[in-house]
Design an enzyme around this catalytic site. Structure first.
Site, PDB file in Angstrom:
ATOM      1  N   ASP A 322       0.848  -1.195   0.000  1.00 41.48           N
ATOM      2  CA  ASP A 322       0.000   0.000   0.000  1.00 41.48           C
ATOM      3  C   ASP A 322       0.891   1.256   0.000  1.00 41.48           C
ATOM      4  O   ASP A 322       2.096   1.189   0.271  1.00 41.48           O
ATOM      5  CB  ASP A 322      -0.930  -0.031   1.222  1.00 41.48           C
ATOM      6  CG  ASP A 322      -2.126   0.893   1.084  1.00 41.48           C
ATOM      7  OD1 ASP A 322      -2.170   1.673   0.112  1.00 41.48           O
ATOM      8  OD2 ASP A 322      -3.020   0.844   1.946  1.00 41.48           O
ATOM      9  N   GLU A 517      -9.966   7.571   5.331  1.00 42.47           N
ATOM     10  CA  GLU A 517      -8.873   6.940   6.076  1.00 42.47           C
ATOM     11  C   GLU A 517      -8.742   7.510   7.497  1.00 42.47           C
ATOM     12  O   GLU A 517      -9.736   7.871   8.115  1.00 42.47           O
ATOM     13  CB  GLU A 517      -7.575   7.021   5.268  1.00 42.47           C
ATOM     14  CG  GLU A 517      -7.750   6.333   3.905  1.00 42.47           C
ATOM     15  CD  GLU A 517      -6.455   6.106   3.152  1.00 42.47           C
ATOM     16  OE1 GLU A 517      -5.420   5.839   3.753  1.00 42.47           O
ATOM     17  OE2 GLU A 517      -6.505   6.184   1.910  1.00 42.47           O
TER      18      GLU A 517
HETATM   19  C1  BGC Z   1      -5.076   3.286   0.705  1.00 43.86           C
HETATM   20  C2  BGC Z   1      -5.371   2.173  -0.275  1.00 43.86           C
HETATM   21  C3  BGC Z   1      -5.429   2.722  -1.671  1.00 43.86           C
HETATM   22  C4  BGC Z   1      -4.133   3.439  -1.983  1.00 43.86           C
HETATM   23  C5  BGC Z   1      -4.041   3.969  -3.401  1.00 43.86           C
HETATM   24  C6  BGC Z   1      -3.915   4.155   0.278  1.00 43.86           C
HETATM   25  O1  BGC Z   1      -3.855   5.313   1.048  1.00 43.86           O
HETATM   26  O2  BGC Z   1      -4.817   2.725   1.984  1.00 43.86           O
HETATM   27  O3  BGC Z   1      -6.569   1.531   0.085  1.00 43.86           O
HETATM   28  O4  BGC Z   1      -5.683   1.692  -2.592  1.00 43.86           O
HETATM   29  O5  BGC Z   1      -3.985   4.515  -1.082  1.00 43.86           O
HETATM   30  O6  BGC Z   1      -4.823   5.079  -3.601  1.00 43.86           O
END
Ligand code: BGC
Length: 628
Positions: A322, A517
């Site tokens: 990630d 998030e």
């Molecule tokens: C997230 C992921 C996401 C990635 C790409 C990260 O901050 O945790 O779920 O796929 O960003 O955008």
């Protein structure tokens, strides 16, 4: 010259030659194998594994390491770096849109990147990834489906498959071949800012809907040689959703990126079964989370990735890390990258500095810190997905297939109605009957498309306000569906000063502002003061009041709910607000049920997967509760 001197000179010469030889071995690429005119890997009728092995046999170390890099598109320094480094994949981090954020702008941008990747010696196309987590919501005007928590409330695998398929069509229409969805996280604590990205806290439901999603997006069954449409990525392996409050490794967050307790028995009983199903459904890539399992970040955990996921569950696709997660393993970039690759990460979402990564991994292979067979294994897995997508078989990015936006909007509206959960309905107030002549509508989320769409809509954190082209607000839906005989009066703050008598019904559409998030980690998720006041005002001037919650997670409402006549939760419904009106006015039946338990108080958290709470006192509503 005596013999001794001659021997000494010869010896020195041998040493110098040896050093020069070793240095060239260390710093230069190995020999490149000449590619024949019609290599097997370009033969679309050959088996995928044969094609992969053939291509791999021509690749230099540099070319292999390039494939392992996933770079955020704005971090590419010059376009030609894509072919020069043979980068494996690019992504748009959410909000990473083209200047012209339209179908045309996306196709142009992705098409240029793709064309550049095919300029490399072996013409290996890139993967291009986006988070199409509730439709391809990067593009204004595209259908925004309900966030996953709403799909969990429908419990309807057929519907989820159709939605994922429609999402895949819209993704492909922009030239993109990879989506970071579906989410397999299972939230046990509503204070976490990513609850709405999940289907449920129940492994059975997550596994079932996840498999349906993969089948819909990839447009195939699980046959290893069948062509897939858009690559799905179950995330975030593993244990994400059960991190403990106040354990985040990010100083701005509380629970996101936190610690999942190390409990092997629970891991096997709860977290792994859905992933096993994802593999059976044909998942060819999987994202590891930013959480830790005990002391160790998942991306550094060779037991979880190599032993459990790859050996025991038999995953043959590739593991992608990630956002910047690999560099959170340690303070040293070299150690971090080496640890992650050795732990089984195949592609690193860097997402920034690819030059440093490429240098470090090449060095690690040359010094033996990473074995060549680990690199070969990683690249084999990545190429397998690229062949399955048919990327080597298209002459160029093809013209978009016509996307039926109208049909997709109708599908989304149906999903919104099915995701609504009726939690309280005194005197059968709902559905609203034709006798209700005057209806007041109020609340922060009534006429606010940005709020009902939630985050991950054009911008990562979403946009509060009425701005999404082509979308229908909940208010607009109510105005259309209620029919001409009903008078709908709207004021966001419920200051209806001019009313002479009480209205038949008040509808308060209230809830959370968008967040994504860890920025949504909240000590006590509850209604705002303003929303609470709006409900009270509405109660003073309406005979009955329905509260409609627009929220990504259960809110703590225990002290308020007794005063409300009816309550429904519609989660984050997306662009089709009319679906909410459909259930309010009986055009569609209430069939949704809660995909997770609704806590009565914060002291009950976390609520573990079997539905029990920490202090075992009763939750406000059980998982799967929902009135008909
Ligand atoms: C997230 C992921 C996401 C990635 C790409 C990260 O901050 O945790 O779920 O796929 O960003 O955008």
């Amino acid at each position: 010259m005596n013999t001794f001197r001659v021997m000494a000179i010869v010896l020195i010469g041998v040493v110098i030659l040896g050093v020069v030889y070793l240095a060239t071995q260390y710093f230069s690429s190995e020999e490149t194998r000449v590619v024949p005119r019609n290599p097997l890997y370009l033969d679309s009728t050959a088996e995928i594994d044969e094609r992969v092995n053939d291509l791999l046999s021509y690749m230099t170390l540099e070319e292999k390491v390039g494939q392992m890099a996933l770079v955020e598109k704005n971090s590419v320094q010059t376009l030609s770096d894509i072919s020069r480094f043979g980068l494996g994949a690019l992504l748009s981090g959410f909000g990473g849109k083209p200047e012209d954020n339209s179908i045309v702008g996306w196709r142009q941008m992705v098409g240029d990147f793709m064309a550049e990747s095919k300029q490399s010696r072996l013409r290996i196309p890139i993967l291009y990834g986006v988070d199409a987590i509730h439709g391809h919501s990067n593009v204004p005007g595209f259908t925004v489906f309900p966030h996953s928590i709403g799909l969990g409330a429908t419990g309807d695998a057929g519907l989820v498959q159709e939605i994922a398929h429609a999402t895949g069509e819209q993704v492909k229409a922009t030239g993109i071949n990879w989506s970071y969805s579906p989410t397999y996280d299972m939230p046990q604590d509503i204070r976490w800012g990513r609850v709405y990205e999940t289907f449920s806290d129940d492994p059975e439901l997550v596994g079932r809907l996840g498999s349906a999603y993969i089948a819909g997006l990839q447009g195939q069954n699980a046959d290893a040689n069948e062509r897939i449409e858009v690559l799905a990525t179950p995330k975030h392996f593993v244990g994400a959703g059960s991190m403990l409050w106040n354990t985040s490794s990010n100083e701005n967050f509380r629970i996101d990126q936190g610690v999942t307790p190390k409990d092997l028995q629970r891991l096997k009983a709860e977290y792994l079964p859905p992933y096993q199903q994802a593999i059976e459904a044909g998942a060819l890539s999987m994202m590891v989370g930013l959480n830790s399992w005990g002391e160790t970040k998942i991306a550094a955990n060779s037991y979880l990735i190599r032993t459990v996921l790859k050996d025991e569950l038999g995953f043959t696709g590739f593991v992608v890390s990630d956002w910047y997660g690999v560099y959170e393993i340690s303070d040293d970039d070299y150690d971090s990258a080496v640890t992650a690759i050795n732990a089984g990460v195949d592609m690193v979402m860097l997402p920034f500095d690819y030059k440093d990564f490429v240098r470090n991994i090449q060095r690690a292979v040359r010094t033996g810190d990473i074995k060549m067979h680990r690199v070969d294994d990683a690249v084999t897995r990545i190429l397998r997905a690229k062949f399955a997508l048919g990327l080597f078989d298209d002459a160029s990015v093809q013209e978009p297939e016509p996307t039926d936006f109208e049909a997709h909007a109708a599908l989304a509206r149906k999903a919104v109605a099915q995701s609504a959960v009726l939690l309280k309905n005194d005197s059968n107030l709902l559905p609203i009957r034709a006798e209700a002549k005057t209806i007041l509508v109020a609340g922060s989320a009534a006429d606010n498309i940005g709020q009902q769409a939630g985050a991950w809509t054009v911008e990562w954190q979403g946009i509060d306000g009425n701005w999404l082209p082509g979308a229908t607000s909940i208010l607009a839906g109510i105005q259309t569906v209620s029919g001409p005989a009903t008078k709908i009066v709207y004021r966001a703050d419920a200051q209806f000063n001019t009313l002479e008598q009480k209205a038949d019904i008040g509808i308060a559409v209230v809830g959370e502002k968008p967040y994504a998030e860890g920025w949504g980690d909240k000590q006590t998720p509850r209604l705002s003061e303003a929303d609470t006041q709006t409900i009270s005002r509405l109660q003073a001037i309406s005979k009955k009041v329905v509260v409609v919650l627009v929220t990504g997670r259960p809110l703590i409402i225990t002290d308020q709910v007794d005063g409300w006549d009816a309550l429904m939760v519609v989660w984050l419904p997306g662009s089709e607000g009319a679906g909410v009106a459909d259930v309010l006015f009986g055009k569609a039946a209430f069939t949704g049920t809660l995909p997770l338990p609704w806590p009565a108080s914060i002291s009950q958290l976390p609520i573990v997967t079997d539905g029990t709470t920490r202090d075992r006192s009763t939750v406000l509503y059980e998982r799967y509760f929902g009135l008909p």
